[in-house]
Design an enzyme around this catalytic site. Structure first.
Site: not given
Ligand code: PLP
Length: 411
Positions: A73, A126, A198, A223
């Site tokens: 883990r 998001y 982010d 992504k």
């Molecule tokens: N941050 C952004 C800008 C995103 O577009 C996304 C998902 O679309 C996330 C975080 C969350 O990522 P995950 O889908 O890997 O949980």
């Protein structure tokens, strides 16, 4: 374009960090992998083990005292290469990878904030991050303060002596708006508050928030960094002390959201072509944004490197290229967006982004569908019913343009 600081043609195999000081692309391929330690395998092995044996009880005591490499883990050799490589590419001291981008956000907030603390966020995020800050965190006594960070001075009124963190995305999902990292950091730091960014829409090939003063960077590895749409992952990058806390509390016993070693391998493979892919994503997205900007059926286009983008000066200051994400609206609004999407033949109607395949979706349609099961589902602040989000993939740009044109023609 990849922001390599020093270019050195010699890969020094005696260097214990394996690639330090080399260009961005070289480090994306080699950093932190010592093939001599793994039978000279050219690619990192995948360690599928849930636990690690120890030589003796005494040796175990020593390992445990140092944080331990006892259980999967918290430790895996494949995963560790990915953590060190991502940290290096972002210019961070340390990194932590977890099972998804949402797990990275959960690990970050639940490790650094406690009941009574406050979190300042940009008003548009998001959609699942919005759900967590609106519904999840208040249940645990964490107050979330949404602010319009396009005006960084708004922070002055939002920050209190209970504020622990400022959190935002840039580019902002799904608007492709840009927030000024350095300006927000300056205000937050003046109040002694840390900033987490982010940077999923840009990836470290195009934008490195720590270079603009941010303290922590979050990525959904699902992504661009993995880039092939075949696994999920998340990362947190920053200073060693904070990352130690995130690992020791967040991953070890709060979220336990470990990344699978097989996913770590896939993400390491994707990372090797990151800046090549980002160049093509960016070039094609700019061409498509220009086409849409001139199309009579299109009412507006948001792409950071278009001159018409309100924040394009900030975008050019902090990003090497515009990335592959754009948003646009149609004169025919909500219904027009649905009609157009259904006429596409090549672009894939799907959520997610950053893949080789172009992905397009209409947030208002998803929200409407969600409302049938959750009455309180609503559009994220600033997102209109006409907005279409496009993640431009690596297909031939002329084929993408032809598909978009024929679908727009029916409106
Ligand atoms: N941050 C952004 C800008 C995103 O577009 C996304 C998902 O679309 C996330 C975080 C969350 O990522 P995950 O889908 O890997 O949980």
């Amino acid at each position: 374009m990849n922001g390599s600081s020093e270019q050195d043609n010699v890969h020094d195999h005696s260097d214990p960090s394996h690639g330090a000081g080399l260009g961005f692309d070289t480090r994306a391929i080699h950093y932190a992998f010592d093939s001599a330690a793994f039978s000279r395998a050219v690619q990192p092995p995948v360690f599928l083990t849930s636990t690690y044996g120890f030589e003796s009880v005494v040796a175990n005591d020593a390992a445990a005292a140092q944080g331990g490499r006892l259980y999967a883990r918290e430790y895996n050799p494949t995963t560790e290469i990915l953590e060190q490589r991502l940290a290096n590419l972002e210019g961070a001291e340390a990194g932590l990878v977890v099972s998804t981008g949402m797990a990275a956000f959960g690990t970050l907030i639940l490790s650094l904030l406690s009941q009574g603390d406050e979190l300042v966020v940009h008003k548009t995020l998001y959609s699942n991050t919005v759900a967590m800050v609106e519904h999840g965190l208040p249940r645990f006594g964490i107050k979330v303060v949404p602010v319009d960070l396009s005006e960084p001075s708004n922070l002055d009124a939002a920050i209190t002596n209970r504020t622990k963190l400022v959190y935002f995305e840039t580019p902002v999902n799904p608007l492709s708006a840009i927030l000024d990292i350095a300006a927000i950091v300056e205000r937050a730091h003046a109040h002694g508050v840390k900033v987490a960014v982010d940077s999923t829409f840009a990836s470290p090939a195009l934008q490195r928030p720590l270079e603009h003063g941010a303290d922590i960077v979050l990525h959904s590895l699902t992504k661009y960094i993995n880039g092939h749409g075949d696994t999920l992952g998340g990362a947190l990058l920053g200073d060693a002390e904070t990352l130690h806390t995130l690992h020791e509390t967040g991953l070890r016993y709060i979220t336990g959201a470990t990344l699978s070693p097989h996913s770590a391998f896939l993400i390491l493979r994707g990372l090797k072509t990151l800046s090549l892919r980002m160049e093509r994503h960016s070039a094609s997205a700019l061409t498509i944004a220009q086409m849409l900007d001139e199309h009579p059926a299109v009412s507006w286009v948001s792409y950071p490197f278009l001159e018409s983008h309100p924040d394009h000066v900030i975008a050019r200051k902090q990003m090497a290229q515009g990335s592959g994400m754009l948003a646009f609206g149609l004169h025919a609004g909500f219904d027009g967006a649905r009609t157009m999407l259904d006429h596409l033949k090549l672009l894939t109607r799907a959520v997610s982004l950053g893949d080789t395949d172009s992905l397009i979706y209409h947030p208002a349609s998803i929200t409407r569908a969600r409302q049938t099961i959750r009455k309180d589902a609503h559009m994220v602040s600033g997102v209109g019913e006409d907005l279409v989000r496009l993640s431009v993939g690596l297909e031939d740009v002329n084929d993408l343009i032809a598909d978009l044109r024929q679908a727009l023609q029916v409106l």
